[in-house]
Design a protein around this motif. Sequence first.
Motif, PDB file in Angstrom:
ATOM      1  N   ILE A  30      -4.634 -15.608  -1.182  1.00 24.03           N
ATOM      2  CA  ILE A  30      -5.946 -15.825  -0.719  1.00 24.03           C
ATOM      3  C   ILE A  30      -6.021 -17.285  -1.356  1.00 24.03           C
ATOM      4  O   ILE A  30      -5.815 -17.638  -2.217  1.00 24.03           O
ATOM      5  CB  ILE A  30      -6.889 -15.131  -1.822  1.00 24.03           C
ATOM      6  CG1 ILE A  30      -6.710 -14.030  -1.553  1.00 24.03           C
ATOM      7  CG2 ILE A  30      -8.030 -15.589  -1.034  1.00 24.03           C
ATOM      8  CD1 ILE A  30      -7.131 -12.901  -2.568  1.00 24.03           C
ATOM      9  N   THR A  31      -6.190 -17.789  -0.421  1.00 24.92           N
ATOM     10  CA  THR A  31      -6.699 -19.780  -0.448  1.00 24.92           C
ATOM     11  C   THR A  31      -8.130 -20.011  -0.127  1.00 24.92           C
ATOM     12  O   THR A  31      -9.054 -19.746   1.748  1.00 24.92           O
ATOM     13  CB  THR A  31      -5.895 -20.481   0.925  1.00 24.92           C
ATOM     14  OG1 THR A  31      -4.353 -20.237   0.239  1.00 24.92           O
ATOM     15  CG2 THR A  31      -5.678 -22.104   0.923  1.00 24.92           C
ATOM     16  N   ILE A  32      -8.607 -20.537  -0.702  1.00 18.80           N
ATOM     17  CA  ILE A  32      -9.977 -21.027  -0.431  1.00 18.80           C
ATOM     18  C   ILE A  32     -10.055 -22.675  -0.146  1.00 18.80           C
ATOM     19  O   ILE A  32      -9.188 -23.572  -0.570  1.00 18.80           O
ATOM     20  CB  ILE A  32     -11.218 -21.397  -1.849  1.00 18.80           C
ATOM     21  CG1 ILE A  32     -11.187 -20.028  -2.886  1.00 18.80           C
ATOM     22  CG2 ILE A  32     -12.324 -21.823  -2.308  1.00 18.80           C
ATOM     23  CD1 ILE A  32     -11.389 -20.229  -4.197  1.00 18.80           C
ATOM     24  N   ALA A  82     -24.018 -18.672  -7.865  1.00 21.95           N
ATOM     25  CA  ALA A  82     -24.801 -20.331  -7.298  1.00 21.95           C
ATOM     26  C   ALA A  82     -24.730 -20.162  -6.026  1.00 21.95           C
ATOM     27  O   ALA A  82     -25.940 -21.293  -5.952  1.00 21.95           O
ATOM     28  CB  ALA A  82     -24.253 -21.421  -8.077  1.00 21.95           C
ATOM     29  N   GLY A  83     -25.145 -19.022  -5.320  1.00 21.88           N
ATOM     30  CA  GLY A  83     -25.321 -19.742  -3.491  1.00 21.88           C
ATOM     31  C   GLY A  83     -24.400 -20.146  -2.988  1.00 21.88           C
ATOM     32  O   GLY A  83     -24.449 -20.710  -2.053  1.00 21.88           O
ATOM     33  N   VAL A  84     -23.043 -20.726  -3.921  1.00 21.82           N
ATOM     34  CA  VAL A  84     -22.542 -21.532  -2.924  1.00 21.82           C
ATOM     35  C   VAL A  84     -21.206 -20.724  -1.868  1.00 21.82           C
ATOM     36  O   VAL A  84     -21.347 -19.926  -1.873  1.00 21.82           O
ATOM     37  CB  VAL A  84     -21.232 -22.362  -4.299  1.00 21.82           C
ATOM     38  CG1 VAL A  84     -20.112 -22.596  -3.377  1.00 21.82           C
ATOM     39  CG2 VAL A  84     -21.666 -23.074  -4.956  1.00 21.82           C
ATOM     40  N   GLY A  85     -20.864 -21.903  -0.894  1.00 19.48           N
ATOM     41  CA  GLY A  85     -20.474 -20.755   0.692  1.00 19.48           C
ATOM     42  C   GLY A  85     -19.070 -21.500   0.312  1.00 19.48           C
ATOM     43  O   GLY A  85     -18.752 -22.580   0.199  1.00 19.48           O
ATOM     44  N   LEU A  86     -18.146 -19.808   0.123  1.00 15.10           N
ATOM     45  CA  LEU A  86     -16.526 -20.264   0.334  1.00 15.10           C
ATOM     46  C   LEU A  86     -16.122 -19.532   1.310  1.00 15.10           C
ATOM     47  O   LEU A  86     -15.991 -18.421   1.719  1.00 15.10           O
ATOM     48  CB  LEU A  86     -16.226 -19.422  -1.260  1.00 15.10           C
ATOM     49  CG  LEU A  86     -16.681 -19.914  -2.347  1.00 15.10           C
ATOM     50  CD1 LEU A  86     -16.060 -18.497  -3.817  1.00 15.10           C
ATOM     51  CD2 LEU A  86     -16.044 -20.622  -2.934  1.00 15.10           C
ATOM     52  N   VAL A 119      -0.915  -9.283   8.313  1.00 12.21           N
ATOM     53  CA  VAL A 119      -2.039  -9.897   8.537  1.00 12.21           C
ATOM     54  C   VAL A 119      -2.691 -11.495   7.834  1.00 12.21           C
ATOM     55  O   VAL A 119      -2.008 -12.048   6.644  1.00 12.21           O
ATOM     56  CB  VAL A 119      -3.030  -8.383   8.199  1.00 12.21           C
ATOM     57  CG1 VAL A 119      -2.808  -7.774   8.805  1.00 12.21           C
ATOM     58  CG2 VAL A 119      -3.419  -8.647   6.952  1.00 12.21           C
ATOM     59  N   SER A 120      -3.150 -12.010   8.735  1.00 15.36           N
ATOM     60  CA  SER A 120      -3.688 -12.881   8.460  1.00 15.36           C
ATOM     61  C   SER A 120      -5.531 -12.857   8.541  1.00 15.36           C
ATOM     62  O   SER A 120      -4.774 -13.030  10.290  1.00 15.36           O
ATOM     63  CB  SER A 120      -3.180 -14.050   8.840  1.00 15.36           C
ATOM     64  OG  SER A 120      -4.028 -15.784   8.017  1.00 15.36           O
ATOM     65  N   ILE A 121      -6.414 -13.039   8.086  1.00 17.72           N
ATOM     66  CA  ILE A 121      -8.290 -13.550   8.245  1.00 17.72           C
ATOM     67  C   ILE A 121      -8.223 -14.716   7.534  1.00 17.72           C
ATOM     68  O   ILE A 121      -7.876 -15.123   6.701  1.00 17.72           O
ATOM     69  CB  ILE A 121      -8.538 -12.191   7.919  1.00 17.72           C
ATOM     70  CG1 ILE A 121      -8.739 -11.502   6.300  1.00 17.72           C
ATOM     71  CG2 ILE A 121      -7.117 -10.740   8.857  1.00 17.72           C
ATOM     72  CD1 ILE A 121      -9.291 -10.955   6.144  1.00 17.72           C
ATOM     73  N   SER A 122      -9.629 -14.955   8.512  1.00 15.98           N
ATOM     74  CA  SER A 122     -10.456 -15.814   7.898  1.00 15.98           C
ATOM     75  C   SER A 122     -11.547 -15.982   8.115  1.00 15.98           C
ATOM     76  O   SER A 122     -12.103 -15.043   8.607  1.00 15.98           O
ATOM     77  CB  SER A 122      -9.731 -17.569   8.666  1.00 15.98           C
ATOM     78  OG  SER A 122      -8.527 -18.185   8.138  1.00 15.98           O
ATOM     79  N   GLY A 123     -12.483 -16.070   7.271  1.00 15.70           N
ATOM     80  CA  GLY A 123     -13.735 -15.732   6.735  1.00 15.70           C
ATOM     81  C   GLY A 123     -14.311 -16.740   5.798  1.00 15.70           C
ATOM     82  O   GLY A 123     -13.321 -17.066   5.142  1.00 15.70           O
ATOM     83  N   THR A 124     -15.473 -15.774   4.911  1.00 13.41           N
ATOM     84  CA  THR A 124     -16.138 -16.558   4.273  1.00 13.41           C
ATOM     85  C   THR A 124     -16.969 -15.597   3.596  1.00 13.41           C
ATOM     86  O   THR A 124     -16.611 -13.810   4.244  1.00 13.41           O
ATOM     87  CB  THR A 124     -18.080 -16.774   5.067  1.00 13.41           C
ATOM     88  OG1 THR A 124     -18.166 -17.349   5.922  1.00 13.41           O
ATOM     89  CG2 THR A 124     -19.013 -17.071   3.698  1.00 13.41           C
ATOM     90  N   VAL A 125     -16.725 -15.750   2.213  1.00 10.43           N
ATOM     91  CA  VAL A 125     -16.745 -14.018   0.775  1.00 10.43           C
ATOM     92  C   VAL A 125     -18.135 -13.731   0.817  1.00 10.43           C
ATOM     93  O   VAL A 125     -18.694 -14.771   1.140  1.00 10.43           O
ATOM     94  CB  VAL A 125     -16.200 -15.275  -0.495  1.00 10.43           C
ATOM     95  CG1 VAL A 125     -16.476 -13.175  -1.473  1.00 10.43           C
ATOM     96  CG2 VAL A 125     -14.729 -14.814   0.248  1.00 10.43           C
ATOM     97  N   SER A 140     -15.251  -9.073   0.008  1.00  7.81           N
ATOM     98  CA  SER A 140     -15.324  -8.816   1.177  1.00  7.81           C
ATOM     99  C   SER A 140     -15.418  -9.924   1.958  1.00  7.81           C
ATOM    100  O   SER A 140     -16.127 -11.059   1.452  1.00  7.81           O
ATOM    101  CB  SER A 140     -16.421  -8.178   0.986  1.00  7.81           C
ATOM    102  OG  SER A 140     -16.486  -6.892   1.050  1.00  7.81           O
ATOM    103  N   VAL A 141     -14.782 -10.189   2.861  1.00 12.73           N
ATOM    104  CA  VAL A 141     -14.607 -11.121   3.810  1.00 12.73           C
ATOM    105  C   VAL A 141     -15.687 -10.826   4.949  1.00 12.73           C
ATOM    106  O   VAL A 141     -15.067  -9.955   5.763  1.00 12.73           O
ATOM    107  CB  VAL A 141     -13.114 -12.069   3.830  1.00 12.73           C
ATOM    108  CG1 VAL A 141     -13.201 -13.545   4.384  1.00 12.73           C
ATOM    109  CG2 VAL A 141     -12.795 -12.374   2.740  1.00 12.73           C
ATOM    110  N   GLU A 142     -15.913 -11.692   5.967  1.00 13.78           N
ATOM    111  CA  GLU A 142     -16.581 -11.455   7.091  1.00 13.78           C
ATOM    112  C   GLU A 142     -15.957 -12.659   7.824  1.00 13.78           C
ATOM    113  O   GLU A 142     -16.154 -13.984   8.252  1.00 13.78           O
ATOM    114  CB  GLU A 142     -18.501 -11.973   6.729  1.00 13.78           C
ATOM    115  CG  GLU A 142     -19.162 -11.870   7.926  1.00 13.78           C
ATOM    116  CD  GLU A 142     -21.281 -11.938   7.833  1.00 13.78           C
ATOM    117  OE1 GLU A 142     -21.097 -11.636   9.140  1.00 13.78           O
ATOM    118  OE2 GLU A 142     -20.991 -12.972   6.976  1.00 13.78           O
ATOM    119  N   THR A 143     -15.691 -11.936   8.654  1.00 11.88           N
ATOM    120  CA  THR A 143     -14.706 -13.284   9.980  1.00 11.88           C
ATOM    121  C   THR A 143     -15.460 -12.773  10.863  1.00 11.88           C
ATOM    122  O   THR A 143     -17.022 -12.591  10.999  1.00 11.88           O
ATOM    123  CB  THR A 143     -12.978 -11.783   9.887  1.00 11.88           C
ATOM    124  OG1 THR A 143     -13.669 -10.669  11.207  1.00 11.88           O
ATOM    125  CG2 THR A 143     -12.614 -11.510   9.057  1.00 11.88           C
TER     126      THR A 143
END
Length: 365
Positions: free
Chosen positions: A351-353, A274-278, A293-299, A326-329
């Motif tokens: 995994i935390t939204i 639906a085009g939602v950003g996570l 490891v701990s990473i943050s970004g957008t799915v 796939s997570v873009e950091t």
Amino acid sequence: MDSAELRGALEDAGLSQYQAEAYNTLLQLGSASATELADACAVPTARIYDVLRDLESKDYIETYDQDSLHARARNPEDVLADLRGRAEMLVDAADEIEERWEQPEVDRHKVSIVKRFDTVFDRAAATIRDAEYEVQLSVTVAQFRELRPALQAAVDNGAIVKISIHTPPTERQELPPQSAFEDVATEVRHRELPTPFVALVDRTETCFAPHAGSLNQYGVLVDDYTLTYVFHWYFQTCLWEVWDVVYDGRPDDPPMSYADIRRCVRDIEPLLEAGVGLTVTVEGFATDTGESVSISGTVVDLLYEGMGSTEGSPPLSQLAGQVAISVETDRDVLTVGGWGSVLEEVEATRITIEAIEENSHVLER
């Protein structure tokens, strides 16, 4: 304790039959000559002098001359200390034997077969109490109530707790009220079939025992990542996937945490379509080094077998193979897998939204 029992106890403490007989008789007489003692007990006169010398060397008696050899019992302080020390040692030995029999030590990466369900249950309670990531549990109503303190400790540690609670189909047994699951479970499902006791903790520990009606009564304790993964799929397919949800304590808004990437993918795929950003935070291990490891970004993408071939949430069968996000950091795009990852760069334990961006509005912490 009568005289016969006392003699037996003295023999167990290291005295010979004649020594125990002579000492027991001397306690009754107070003091006596060697010949009087021999006449009063079952020790032959020819042996009485050797027996008295041996008792004196052990500090049980003392001898003295008074026309003939006499003997009397010594102050029993040292004897009592020795006997009580032996008793304590025997009690400690009995406790150690019981503990080793009931709770055999599980070697790393091995399986132990045990005889008693209590051994399995106690190990499960201990491992659940120390859980950090996830608990998957199959229990009866009574077992659930007994494990509530351990489950509450796991939730307090931050673990996600999934409970498959089962009731026998031949009995009308009520489930605990919703309030009983608060603060001790993330989600609860109900199975109306006899079910083994299963506890899977932090992807490594397994505690398993057949259901009470099984012909074979034993327990299995596993401390192994790969074998626990096999039990995980048994839990998912037989004890979890097809059964009704009776309690759901998962939040509806961020932050929303997942220990199972397959559950995460099922929930977020419609949002991405639906085009939602996570925005997510992933905690886990680098698959090449094993380091935390701990990473943050957008799915930005999802990957699983048969992706796009069905409408709605994909069935578990389509998620049995490789599943990844796939997570873009800020630096690059990383592939994140779940339990058993080998092809991805990160194996996620959580995994935390953190935020959902929809129609230019961000729902966040």
